[in-house]
Motif scaffolding. Structure first.
Motif, PDB file in Angstrom:
ATOM      1  N   ALA A   5      -3.201  -5.131  -4.193  1.00  9.84           N
ATOM      2  CA  ALA A   5      -2.144  -4.187  -3.858  1.00  9.84           C
ATOM      3  C   ALA A   5      -1.400  -4.820  -2.685  1.00  9.84           C
ATOM      4  CB  ALA A   5      -2.723  -2.839  -3.449  1.00  9.84           C
ATOM      5  N   ALA A   6      -0.098  -4.962  -2.835  1.00  8.72           N
ATOM      6  CA  ALA A   6       0.746  -5.483  -1.756  1.00  8.72           C
ATOM      7  C   ALA A   6       1.456  -4.295  -1.127  1.00  8.72           C
ATOM      8  CB  ALA A   6       1.763  -6.481  -2.298  1.00  8.72           C
ATOM      9  N   LEU A   7       1.301  -4.160   0.173  1.00  7.15           N
ATOM     10  CA  LEU A   7       1.929  -3.075   0.917  1.00  7.15           C
ATOM     11  C   LEU A   7       2.986  -3.706   1.820  1.00  7.15           C
ATOM     12  CD1 LEU A   7      -1.430  -1.341   1.869  1.00  7.15           C
ATOM     13  CD2 LEU A   7      -0.012  -0.910  -0.136  1.00  7.15           C
ATOM     14  N   LEU A   8       4.233  -3.459   1.498  1.00  7.55           N
ATOM     15  CA  LEU A   8       5.340  -4.040   2.250  1.00  7.55           C
ATOM     16  C   LEU A   8       5.832  -3.015   3.257  1.00  7.55           C
ATOM     17  CD1 LEU A   8       5.155  -5.536  -0.539  1.00  7.55           C
ATOM     18  CD2 LEU A   8       7.512  -6.153  -0.163  1.00  7.55           C
ATOM     19  N   ARG A   9       5.785  -3.364   4.525  1.00  4.72           N
ATOM     20  CA  ARG A   9       6.164  -2.425   5.578  1.00  4.72           C
ATOM     21  C   ARG A   9       7.670  -2.317   5.703  1.00  4.72           C
ATOM     22  NH1 ARG A   9       2.865  -0.152   9.706  1.00  4.72           N
ATOM     23  NH2 ARG A   9       4.814  -0.133  10.826  1.00  4.72           N
ATOM     24  N   GLY A  10       8.156  -1.071   5.768  1.00  6.06           N
ATOM     25  CA  GLY A  10       9.556  -0.834   6.098  1.00  6.06           C
ATOM     26  C   GLY A  10      10.550  -1.039   4.974  1.00  6.06           C
ATOM     27  N   ILE A  11      10.090  -1.119   3.740  1.00  3.78           N
ATOM     28  CA  ILE A  11      11.009  -1.279   2.616  1.00  3.78           C
ATOM     29  C   ILE A  11      11.637   0.078   2.302  1.00  3.78           C
ATOM     30  CG2 ILE A  11      11.108  -1.704   0.116  1.00  3.78           C
ATOM     31  CD1 ILE A  11      10.879  -4.256   1.616  1.00  3.78           C
ATOM     32  N   ASN A  12      12.945   0.102   2.185  1.00  5.23           N
ATOM     33  CA  ASN A  12      13.689   1.294   1.750  1.00  5.23           C
ATOM     34  C   ASN A  12      13.409   2.526   2.617  1.00  5.23           C
ATOM     35  OD1 ASN A  12      14.704  -0.316  -0.284  1.00  5.23           O
ATOM     36  ND2 ASN A  12      13.213   0.365  -1.780  1.00  5.23           N
ATOM     37  N   VAL A  13      13.286   2.323   3.905  1.00  4.16           N
ATOM     38  CA  VAL A  13      13.069   3.428   4.841  1.00  4.16           C
ATOM     39  C   VAL A  13      14.339   3.620   5.662  1.00  4.16           C
ATOM     40  CG1 VAL A  13      11.719   4.254   6.809  1.00  4.16           C
ATOM     41  CG2 VAL A  13      10.596   2.987   4.964  1.00  4.16           C
ATOM     42  N   ALA A  14      14.893   4.807   5.611  1.00  2.00           N
ATOM     43  CA  ALA A  14      16.097   5.155   6.391  1.00  2.00           C
ATOM     44  C   ALA A  14      17.236   4.160   6.153  1.00  2.00           C
ATOM     45  CB  ALA A  14      15.749   5.247   7.871  1.00  2.00           C
ATOM     46  N   GLY A  15      17.348   3.707   4.920  1.00  2.00           N
ATOM     47  CA  GLY A  15      18.447   2.808   4.571  1.00  2.00           C
ATOM     48  C   GLY A  15      18.270   1.372   5.029  1.00  2.00           C
ATOM     49  N   GLU A  16      17.133   1.039   5.609  1.00  4.19           N
ATOM     50  CA  GLU A  16      16.873  -0.315   6.086  1.00  4.19           C
ATOM     51  C   GLU A  16      16.073  -1.107   5.057  1.00  4.19           C
ATOM     52  OE1 GLU A  16      18.090  -1.536   9.012  1.00  4.19           O
ATOM     53  OE2 GLU A  16      19.107   0.393   9.189  1.00  4.19           O
ATOM     54  N   ALA A  17      16.238  -2.428   5.086  1.00  2.19           N
ATOM     55  CA  ALA A  17      15.489  -3.343   4.209  1.00  2.19           C
ATOM     56  C   ALA A  17      15.516  -2.843   2.766  1.00  2.19           C
ATOM     57  CB  ALA A  17      14.065  -3.525   4.710  1.00  2.19           C
ATOM     58  N   ARG A  18      16.719  -2.610   2.263  1.00  3.61           N
ATOM     59  CA  ARG A  18      16.888  -2.096   0.897  1.00  3.61           C
ATOM     60  C   ARG A  18      16.486  -3.157  -0.115  1.00  3.61           C
ATOM     61  NH1 ARG A  18      17.036   2.688  -0.132  1.00  3.61           N
ATOM     62  NH2 ARG A  18      18.451   2.462  -1.868  1.00  3.61           N
ATOM     63  N   VAL A  19      15.581  -2.796  -0.985  1.00  5.67           N
ATOM     64  CA  VAL A  19      15.118  -3.695  -2.039  1.00  5.67           C
ATOM     65  C   VAL A  19      15.009  -2.897  -3.333  1.00  5.67           C
ATOM     66  CG1 VAL A  19      13.226  -5.153  -2.851  1.00  5.67           C
ATOM     67  CG2 VAL A  19      13.818  -5.116  -0.422  1.00  5.67           C
ATOM     68  N   ARG A  20      15.678  -3.384  -4.360  1.00  4.77           N
ATOM     69  CA  ARG A  20      15.551  -2.763  -5.679  1.00  4.77           C
ATOM     70  C   ARG A  20      14.225  -3.209  -6.292  1.00  4.77           C
ATOM     71  NH1 ARG A  20      19.097  -2.444  -9.688  1.00  4.77           N
ATOM     72  NH2 ARG A  20      18.648  -4.582 -10.244  1.00  4.77           N
ATOM     73  N   LEU A  85      -9.557  -1.637  -0.616  1.00  2.47           N
ATOM     74  CA  LEU A  85      -8.953  -0.307  -0.511  1.00  2.47           C
ATOM     75  C   LEU A  85      -9.997   0.792  -0.675  1.00  2.47           C
ATOM     76  CD1 LEU A  85      -5.624  -0.841  -2.462  1.00  2.47           C
ATOM     77  CD2 LEU A  85      -5.907  -0.562   0.001  1.00  2.47           C
ATOM     78  N   THR A  86     -10.937   0.592  -1.585  1.00  2.00           N
ATOM     79  CA  THR A  86     -12.012   1.566  -1.780  1.00  2.00           C
ATOM     80  C   THR A  86     -12.848   1.702  -0.507  1.00  2.00           C
ATOM     81  OG1 THR A  86     -12.093   1.116  -4.149  1.00  2.00           O
ATOM     82  CG2 THR A  86     -14.070   2.097  -3.167  1.00  2.00           C
ATOM     83  N   ALA A  87     -13.151   0.581   0.142  1.00  2.00           N
ATOM     84  CA  ALA A  87     -13.933   0.618   1.385  1.00  2.00           C
ATOM     85  C   ALA A  87     -13.168   1.330   2.498  1.00  2.00           C
ATOM     86  CB  ALA A  87     -14.298  -0.801   1.818  1.00  2.00           C
ATOM     87  N   ILE A  88     -11.873   1.136   2.564  1.00  2.00           N
ATOM     88  CA  ILE A  88     -11.060   1.805   3.578  1.00  2.00           C
ATOM     89  C   ILE A  88     -11.090   3.317   3.360  1.00  2.00           C
ATOM     90  CG2 ILE A  88      -8.691   2.157   4.389  1.00  2.00           C
ATOM     91  CD1 ILE A  88      -8.270  -0.895   3.777  1.00  2.00           C
ATOM     92  N   VAL A  89     -10.899   3.742   2.122  1.00  2.00           N
ATOM     93  CA  VAL A  89     -10.913   5.177   1.816  1.00  2.00           C
ATOM     94  C   VAL A  89     -12.295   5.759   2.099  1.00  2.00           C
ATOM     95  CG1 VAL A  89     -10.722   6.871  -0.049  1.00  2.00           C
ATOM     96  CG2 VAL A  89      -9.036   5.029   0.154  1.00  2.00           C
ATOM     97  N   ALA A  90     -13.350   5.047   1.732  1.00  2.00           N
ATOM     98  CA  ALA A  90     -14.708   5.535   1.949  1.00  2.00           C
ATOM     99  C   ALA A  90     -15.025   5.684   3.436  1.00  2.00           C
ATOM    100  CB  ALA A  90     -15.719   4.597   1.291  1.00  2.00           C
ATOM    101  N   ALA A  91     -14.418   4.856   4.274  1.00  3.95           N
ATOM    102  CA  ALA A  91     -14.653   4.932   5.722  1.00  3.95           C
ATOM    103  C   ALA A  91     -13.959   6.130   6.353  1.00  3.95           C
ATOM    104  CB  ALA A  91     -14.186   3.647   6.388  1.00  3.95           C
ATOM    105  N   LYS A  92     -13.057   6.767   5.622  1.00  2.00           N
ATOM    106  CA  LYS A  92     -12.338   7.964   6.075  1.00  2.00           C
ATOM    107  C   LYS A  92     -11.735   7.791   7.474  1.00  2.00           C
ATOM    108  CE  LYS A  92     -15.237  10.851   3.224  1.00  2.00           C
ATOM    109  NZ  LYS A  92     -16.150  11.949   3.127  1.00  2.00           N
TER     110      LYS A  92
END
Length: 99
Positions: A5-20, A85-92
């Motif tokens: 899973a790729a999590l890109l920070r700040g994409i398409n937030v408040a009109g900044e870093a617009r990516v289709r 990701l499963t370990a992160i969720v399990a750690a709550k």
């Protein structure tokens, strides 16, 4: 093939870093990744990387370079496997915050 899973920070937030999303999927596919799926306009991408692509930091660096070159967008990219990701969720982690 490793699935990430790729999590890109700040994409398409408040009109900044617009990516289709079709452009984002194309970049991931052009780098040899398969089964590329995006989630809404979030900048979150699930994909399978070929074994010869390298480790997660190398894959993220290649994706970031391609996004800068192709879309003129420079954002941090965090890659995690399903097990991570499963370990992160399990750690709550949200339950450990102080009010």
């Amino acid at each position: 093939m490793a699935t990430y899973a790729a999590l890109l920070r700040g994409i398409n937030v408040a009109g900044e870093a617009r990516v289709r999303m079709p452009d984002l999927r194309r970049i991931f596919e052009d780098l040899g990744n398969r089964d590329v799926q995006t989630y809404l306009q979030s900048g979150n991408v699930v994909f399978s990387a070929p074994p010869d692509t390298g480790d997660a930091p190398e894959i993220a660096a290649g994706l970031r370079r391609e996004m800068i070159s192709d879309l003129d967008v420079d954002v941090p990219i965090l890659l995690r496997t399903g097990a991570e990701l499963t370990a992160i969720v399990a750690a709550k982690p949200s339950e450990k915050r102080e009010p």
